[in-house]
Design an enzyme around this catalytic site. Sequence first.
Site, PDB file in Angstrom:
ATOM      1  N   LEU A  63       4.926  35.726  24.087  1.00 41.74           N
ATOM      2  CA  LEU A  63       5.577  35.972  22.805  1.00 41.74           C
ATOM      3  C   LEU A  63       5.286  34.751  21.947  1.00 41.74           C
ATOM      4  CD1 LEU A  63       7.323  38.200  21.465  1.00 41.74           C
ATOM      5  CD2 LEU A  63       9.306  36.752  21.884  1.00 41.74           C
ATOM      6  N   ASP A  64       4.618  34.962  20.821  1.00 37.72           N
ATOM      7  CA  ASP A  64       4.201  33.854  19.964  1.00 37.72           C
ATOM      8  C   ASP A  64       5.373  32.972  19.546  1.00 37.72           C
ATOM      9  OD1 ASP A  64       1.611  34.777  20.047  1.00 37.72           O
ATOM     10  OD2 ASP A  64       1.679  35.729  18.082  1.00 37.72           O
ATOM     11  N   ARG A  65       5.087  31.699  19.308  1.00 39.68           N
ATOM     12  CA  ARG A  65       6.115  30.743  18.882  1.00 39.68           C
ATOM     13  C   ARG A  65       6.824  31.211  17.612  1.00 39.68           C
ATOM     14  NH1 ARG A  65       6.096  26.614  15.272  1.00 39.68           N
ATOM     15  NH2 ARG A  65       3.873  26.835  14.884  1.00 39.68           N
ATOM     16  N   THR A  96       7.317  34.236  16.612  1.00 39.61           N
ATOM     17  CA  THR A  96       7.965  35.539  16.794  1.00 39.61           C
ATOM     18  C   THR A  96       9.269  35.358  17.561  1.00 39.61           C
ATOM     19  OG1 THR A  96       5.779  36.571  16.913  1.00 39.61           O
ATOM     20  CG2 THR A  96       7.638  37.872  17.687  1.00 39.61           C
ATOM     21  N   HIS A 155      -1.763  38.504  18.812  1.00 34.81           N
ATOM     22  CA  HIS A 155      -1.573  38.727  17.379  1.00 34.81           C
ATOM     23  C   HIS A 155      -1.809  40.184  16.978  1.00 34.81           C
ATOM     24  CE1 HIS A 155      -2.431  34.187  16.313  1.00 34.81           C
ATOM     25  NE2 HIS A 155      -1.480  34.350  17.224  1.00 34.81           N
TER      26      HIS A 155
END
Length: 349
Positions: free
Chosen positions: A124-126, A128, A259
């Site tokens: 999970l992206d930073r 998000t 992404h």
Amino acid sequence: KQRWVGRTLLEVFSKEFVAYSAEYYQASIEAGRVTVNGQKVTPGHELRDGERIVHRAVRCRENPVLDRGLIRVVAETKELLVVSKPSSLPIHPCGSYRYNSLIALLRAQGTVAPGAELYTTHRLDRLTSGLVIFAKTKAAARQVGAWFQGSEIRKTYLARVRGSFRELIDSVSGLGGGEGQRTDGAALPAGVTLASEGRIRLNGFIQCIDHKVGKYVYAFERPTVGEEAKDAETQFEFAGAAPNGESVVRCFPSTGRTHQIRVHLNHLGYPIANDSCYGGELRGDPSLPLIPHVRQAHNGVDGEVLEEEAAETTMHPSGIFLHALTYRLPDDEFTSETPLWAEESESGG
């Protein structure tokens, strides 16, 4: 990373790490500040699978993150720990985020015992926010990881995008314009089809065009040049109208490419409103303010310690309008809270 195997140490550092110049990395490798398996090597050292690379910086200051209080635990079982990650936090300690990382803060607040094992099962992206599933055992990590890999976990995200997403849904549904056209007469984006009533599907491929800055693009057909492209599919629904002519959208990614949702929404012409990397704008929001980015001290090419350059503070986003809302596993389901930026919307039914 598997793509590093067979490449030289200097090539990997200079092409994939944006912090310093190629000259700095070459000098650091030659000085022994970058080691492989604890040993000094040459810049031309060819990387092999399983090698451990360490870069010793002079000093590392933490980048600031949002203070949301204690990390909220969504669910906990003998095998799993499910939490709601605030935006601005990376999951693992990395780069300028050592204490300010999700795992470190979970240990600091006592949710995870100091010596207890905790295994990640997905990314999970930073920037998000939303659900993160940790496993407490290797067996559970393998099982959940296999479910993610096999697309057996049904995921629902919320995003807030620029423009009226309802218009795109109506166009694809044939409520206006000709076949393959939007209501305003413009052509529909490539790869878009109707999945079901009120829901569209985007199929295609996602390709990394710059590992150094982590930039990805959409392609309708598999590219024949450059980095290997991966197939990706996401379905979308209009959830409601938001302020400033924006829309809240429900996103259902069938695959889990890096992404993916951000790239897909940008391709559709409805980028996440505050995602400056993919068509949005760099802006502050009451719930997601801009925060400063720390310049690090480091060794110069000749080994001297260089302090932070005296320059105007660079402001970075603390998060984007993208939230992992629900994960439906084969044997369970988890849901996080709805973020403030999505609660402002007027329901679209």
